[in-house]
Each structure stands twice: as structure tokens, then as C-alpha cells.
Enzyme design. Structure first.
Site, PDB file in Angstrom:
ATOM      1  N   GLY A  38       0.885  -1.177   0.000  1.00  0.00           N
ATOM      2  CA  GLY A  38       0.000   0.000   0.000  1.00  0.00           C
ATOM      3  C   GLY A  38       0.911   1.211   0.000  1.00  0.00           C
ATOM      4  O   GLY A  38       1.872   1.270   0.769  1.00  0.00           O
ATOM      5  N   THR A 227       9.673  12.121 -10.689  1.00  0.00           N
ATOM      6  CA  THR A 227      10.628  11.010 -10.582  1.00  0.00           C
ATOM      7  C   THR A 227      10.675  10.292 -11.927  1.00  0.00           C
ATOM      8  O   THR A 227       9.642  10.049 -12.550  1.00  0.00           O
ATOM      9  CB  THR A 227      10.271  10.045  -9.439  1.00  0.00           C
ATOM     10  OG1 THR A 227       9.002   9.452  -9.685  1.00  0.00           O
ATOM     11  CG2 THR A 227      10.258  10.763  -8.098  1.00  0.00           C
ATOM     12  N   ASP A 267       7.621   5.035  -3.618  1.00  0.00           N
ATOM     13  CA  ASP A 267       7.242   5.152  -2.202  1.00  0.00           C
ATOM     14  C   ASP A 267       8.475   5.415  -1.344  1.00  0.00           C
ATOM     15  O   ASP A 267       8.431   6.219  -0.401  1.00  0.00           O
ATOM     16  CB  ASP A 267       6.552   3.864  -1.732  1.00  0.00           C
ATOM     17  CG  ASP A 267       5.233   3.644  -2.434  1.00  0.00           C
ATOM     18  OD1 ASP A 267       4.635   4.639  -2.898  1.00  0.00           O
ATOM     19  OD2 ASP A 267       4.806   2.481  -2.545  1.00  0.00           O
ATOM     20  N   ARG A 302      16.434  -4.653  -3.355  1.00  0.00           N
ATOM     21  CA  ARG A 302      15.785  -5.702  -2.562  1.00  0.00           C
ATOM     22  C   ARG A 302      14.379  -5.974  -3.078  1.00  0.00           C
ATOM     23  O   ARG A 302      13.739  -5.082  -3.627  1.00  0.00           O
ATOM     24  CB  ARG A 302      15.664  -5.253  -1.111  1.00  0.00           C
ATOM     25  CG  ARG A 302      17.006  -4.988  -0.497  1.00  0.00           C
ATOM     26  CD  ARG A 302      16.815  -4.434   0.868  1.00  0.00           C
ATOM     27  NE  ARG A 302      18.077  -3.946   1.355  1.00  0.00           N
ATOM     28  CZ  ARG A 302      18.206  -3.255   2.468  1.00  0.00           C
ATOM     29  NH1 ARG A 302      17.161  -2.963   3.201  1.00  0.00           N
ATOM     30  NH2 ARG A 302      19.392  -2.857   2.848  1.00  0.00           N
ATOM     31  N   GLY A 304      10.325  -6.735  -2.925  1.00  0.00           N
ATOM     32  CA  GLY A 304       9.186  -6.292  -2.121  1.00  0.00           C
ATOM     33  C   GLY A 304       9.062  -4.777  -2.097  1.00  0.00           C
ATOM     34  O   GLY A 304       9.825  -4.062  -2.751  1.00  0.00           O
TER      35      GLY A 304
HETATM   36  P1  ADP Z   1       7.582   4.825  -9.259  1.00  0.00           P
HETATM   37  O1  ADP Z   1       7.978   3.675  -8.390  1.00  0.00           O
HETATM   38  O2  ADP Z   1       6.516   5.694  -8.658  1.00  0.00           O
HETATM   39  O3  ADP Z   1       7.297   4.472 -10.687  1.00  0.00           O
HETATM   40  P2  ADP Z   1      10.135   5.816 -10.202  1.00  0.00           P
HETATM   41  O4  ADP Z   1      10.254   4.586 -11.035  1.00  0.00           O
HETATM   42  O5  ADP Z   1      10.174   7.123 -10.889  1.00  0.00           O
HETATM   43  O6  ADP Z   1       8.838   5.808  -9.272  1.00  0.00           O
HETATM   44  O7  ADP Z   1      11.295   5.747  -9.120  1.00  0.00           O
HETATM   45  C1  ADP Z   1      11.362   6.659  -8.052  1.00  0.00           C
HETATM   46  C2  ADP Z   1      12.794   6.977  -7.757  1.00  0.00           C
HETATM   47  O8  ADP Z   1      13.473   5.770  -7.363  1.00  0.00           O
HETATM   48  C3  ADP Z   1      13.598   7.501  -8.924  1.00  0.00           C
HETATM   49  O9  ADP Z   1      13.389   8.876  -9.112  1.00  0.00           O
HETATM   50  C4  ADP Z   1      15.004   7.178  -8.446  1.00  0.00           C
HETATM   51  O10 ADP Z   1      15.382   8.082  -7.431  1.00  0.00           O
HETATM   52  C5  ADP Z   1      14.813   5.800  -7.811  1.00  0.00           C
HETATM   53  N1  ADP Z   1      15.004   4.710  -8.785  1.00  0.00           N
HETATM   54  C6  ADP Z   1      14.046   4.024  -9.451  1.00  0.00           C
HETATM   55  N2  ADP Z   1      14.587   3.094 -10.279  1.00  0.00           N
HETATM   56  C7  ADP Z   1      15.931   3.183 -10.113  1.00  0.00           C
HETATM   57  C8  ADP Z   1      17.066   2.496 -10.660  1.00  0.00           C
HETATM   58  N3  ADP Z   1      16.917   1.527 -11.567  1.00  0.00           N
HETATM   59  N4  ADP Z   1      18.303   2.876 -10.250  1.00  0.00           N
HETATM   60  C9  ADP Z   1      18.468   3.865  -9.335  1.00  0.00           C
HETATM   61  N5  ADP Z   1      17.441   4.541  -8.782  1.00  0.00           N
HETATM   62  C10 ADP Z   1      16.191   4.214  -9.149  1.00  0.00           C
END
Ligand code: ADP
Length: 320
Positions: A38, A227, A267, A302, A304
Site C-alpha cells: 500500500g 521522478t 514510495d 531488494r 518487495g
Molecule cells: P515509481 O515507483 O513511482 O514508478 P520511479 O520509477 O520514478 O517511481 O522511481 C522513483 C525513484 O526511485 C527515482 O526517481 C530514483 O530516485 C529511484 N530509482 C528508481 N529506479 C531506479 C534504478 N533503476 N536505479 C536507481 N534509482 C532508481
């Protein structure tokens, strides 16, 4: 004292890890695991593990899922303010493929009954709080009431407008001091509320000036943090409030990590951003974004959602 108040959803996540995401009509094999999730709960766990006092306002059913929420909130030191619902506790079915991509189905259950009255019922809730963080997995009226109450109390409002297909209004968005959509949510909000047609896949490639102009249309008087997954983050401030930053808009590149499951990365980012803002409001905004970017990157290593949230000392050990 609770510096961060999270208002939102708790789900029992049912997760299947499969080689490929299932196609329509297909029956495939996968490895099953269950755990808490959630967006609200994930973000509350992130904020608590980022090291600040955190309260979580939610609705729970009188069932095993509700008991799990109480047990896990206590384990992470989260102050739980749960409304008793006659609906079952929320659930989510999550499929994750070998590349870490996911598909999710939500059964809102109790999350759909969280009432504005429950948020308003505890006058002590906002006393001493610095940031109220909400998402869109609860009724719109409840989120709106929570943001308005926080504004009245002088508590900063952070709205993560997720998921992308949730109902929202421009009035709701503008109760946010900070708005944190991902690319899909950003494109959906622009389309729905300011009549701008942008493909989600094209957002990351837009130049800074264009992205900034779109952010300003969406939230003229607040900051927008888009993001961008493995690309990182784009930040846009209104001219009148740079939040200690030197520029109105800038990018922060993603940290280089071995991402294996990006479920809950957003999240992680939101909970950590709220925690960092609450811990050291005097710091430039870019420092908070950098912290959240690091925290979220670690969470992708990780499996989950809530379970994948790192702790403040792990973030510091890894990135200094
Ligand atoms: P959501 O989970 O809402 O789709 P995002 O995919 O934009 O959000 O991811 C949120 C944040 O998590 C990114 O802005 C970045 O800071 C981090 N992040 C996500 N995927 C990666 C990745 N493959 N490598 C490094 N950081 C990541």
C-alpha cells in the site's frame, strides 16, 4: 513526536515473480510471496526507517491483514491511527518479471472507506508535525481534508499523485506545497488538468526549460519533483520559492545500483523526502532530493515494497 504524518493505504501484497509478465489468457508459473504494502504504508515505513517520528493514518479491516498492519507498524515504531472499517483490509496482486518490471491489481477494501472525519478526529495529530504526506489510494475528499488541515496548521503538504488513474482535481493538487508524480502520473495530470498532451515515455527526454514550463502550469505556486525511474529526478520550483536552491529547475541523476525490483521505488523516494524535509527543514531542497534519490535507489536492490526500505544508517554507509 511525529514529524511526518502519512495519510493513506495499507495493503496485503501478494507477489508473484515470473520470467515474463502473464499475457492475456496465459497460465504461467511463478514464485509466490506475501507481505505488507500500500503506497501509504510503504511511505510511512520509508519515513520511519529514514529516522524520523512517523504517524500513519489509515483504515483497516477486522481481519488478518489488519492485524498484520498493527504488528508491522509497531515493529517499525510507526504511530498507527487506524480507522476500523467494515470492509476487508486492502489487497494487491503484483507480478514482477525477470527484468524487475511489474503489473499490479489493487483491491481497495478498507482503504476506500477512510473518512475525512477520522483525519480530523485527533486534534493532537498535527501538533509538532512538519510534513503531511498523502497519495491517491484513499478517497479524494479525505485527502483533500487532510491537506487542508495541514495547511491550516502550518504543516508542509507533500502529495504523491499516485496511482496515475486515481481520481484527482486541480483543487486537490494545489493544496500541495510539493507534488511528486512519476512520468506516467505527470503525463496523466497534465492531460487531465491543464490540457497538455505529453507521452509518459517522452517526459524524461524533454529539455529542462520545457519540463519546467509544464510543471509551472500544473502547480504555479508549488514545487514539482518528477521522478524518472532509472534516469533520476527533475525538480521545478516557482520563482518566488526556491527552497534554498540556486536554480528554479534542475535534474539529479539516479544512483548507480544493481536494481532487481523497482516495486515501491517511488514510495521509498516520497517517504525519504518527507523525512529529510522534516529532519532538517533549513537545508537546501536539493539536499533532500539527493537523500531521497539515494534511499530509493537502495530500495530497488531488494525484493518487495515496504520490506525493501533501507535504513538511514545504510544510506549513509553506502553513499557517505
Ligand atoms: P515509481 O515507483 O513511482 O514508478 P520511479 O520509477 O520514478 O517511481 O522511481 C522513483 C525513484 O526511485 C527515482 O526517481 C530514483 O530516485 C529511484 N530509482 C528508481 N529506479 C531506479 C534504478 N533503476 N536505479 C536507481 N534509482 C532508481
Amino acid at each position: 513526536m511525529n514529524s511526518v504524518i502519512v495519510v493513506g493505504s495499507f495493503n496485503v501484497d501478494h507477489v508473484w515473480r515470473c520470467a515474463e509478465l502473464p499475457a492475456v489468457g496465459a497460465t504461467i508459473a511463478g514464485q509466490y510471496a506475501t507481505g505488507p504494502g500500500g503506497k501509504g504504508f510503504n511511505q510511512a515505513v520509508a519515513a520511519a526507517r529514514a529516522g524520523v517520528g512517523t504517524a500513519f493514518v489509515c483504515a483497516l479491516g477486522d481481519d488478518a491483514g489488519g492485524a498484520l498492519a498493527r504488528q508491522l507498524a509497531a515493529a517499525d515504531g510507526i504511530g498507527l491511527r487506524a480507522e476500523a472499517s467494515d470492509q476487508p483490509t486492502g489487497t494487491a496482486g503484483i507480478y514482477v518479471d525477470a527484468r524487475g518490471r511489474n503489473c499490479i491489481v489493487i483491491g481497495a477494501g478498507a482503504n476506500g472507506t477512510l473518512g475525512a472525519a477520522h483525519v480530523a478526529a485527533d486534534p493532537e495529530l498535527l501538533a509538532g508535525a512538519r510534513v503531511l504526506l498523502a497519495q491517491l489510494e484513499s478517497p479524494v475528499e479525505t485527502i483533500e481534508a487532510a491537506l487542508a488541515l495541514a495547511r491550516e496548521a502550518g504543516v508542509a503538504t507533500l502529495l504523491n499523485p499516485a496511482p496515475a488513474n486515481a481520481p484527482s482535481s486541480i483543487g486537490l493538487l494545489r493544496l500541495a506545497d510539493l507534488l511528486t508524480p512519476n512520468e506516467t502520473e505527470f503525463a496523466a495530470l497534465l492531460n487531465r488538468h491543464v490540457g497538455e498532451r505529453v507521452e509518459a515515455e517522452a517526459v524524461a527526454a524533454l529539455d529542462g526549460a520545457s519540463l519546467h514550463a509544464l510543471c509551472r502550469k500544473l502547480l504555479p505556486h508549488g514545487s514539482v519533483v518528477v521522478t524518472l525511474g532509472s534516469v533520476g529526478v527533475f525538480v521545478s520550483h516557482p520563482d518566488e520559492q526556491l527552497r534554498g536552491d540556486a536554480q528554479t529547475h534542475y535534474r539529479v541523476g539516479a544512483e548507480s545500483v544493481s536494481a532487481s525490483d523497482t516495486t515501491g521505488a517511488g514510495d521509498a523516494f516520497n517517504g525519504a523526502l518527507a523525512a529529510s524535509l522534516a529532519r532538517a527543514p533549513e537545508q537546501p531542497f536539493a539536499a533532500h532530493v539527493r537523500y531521497a534519490n539515494r534511499f530509493a535507489a537502495l530500495s530497488t536492490e531488494r525484493a518487495g515494497a515496504a520490506a525493501a526500505m533501507p535504513r538511514h544508517d545504510e544510506v549513509q554507509e553506502r553513499f557517505g
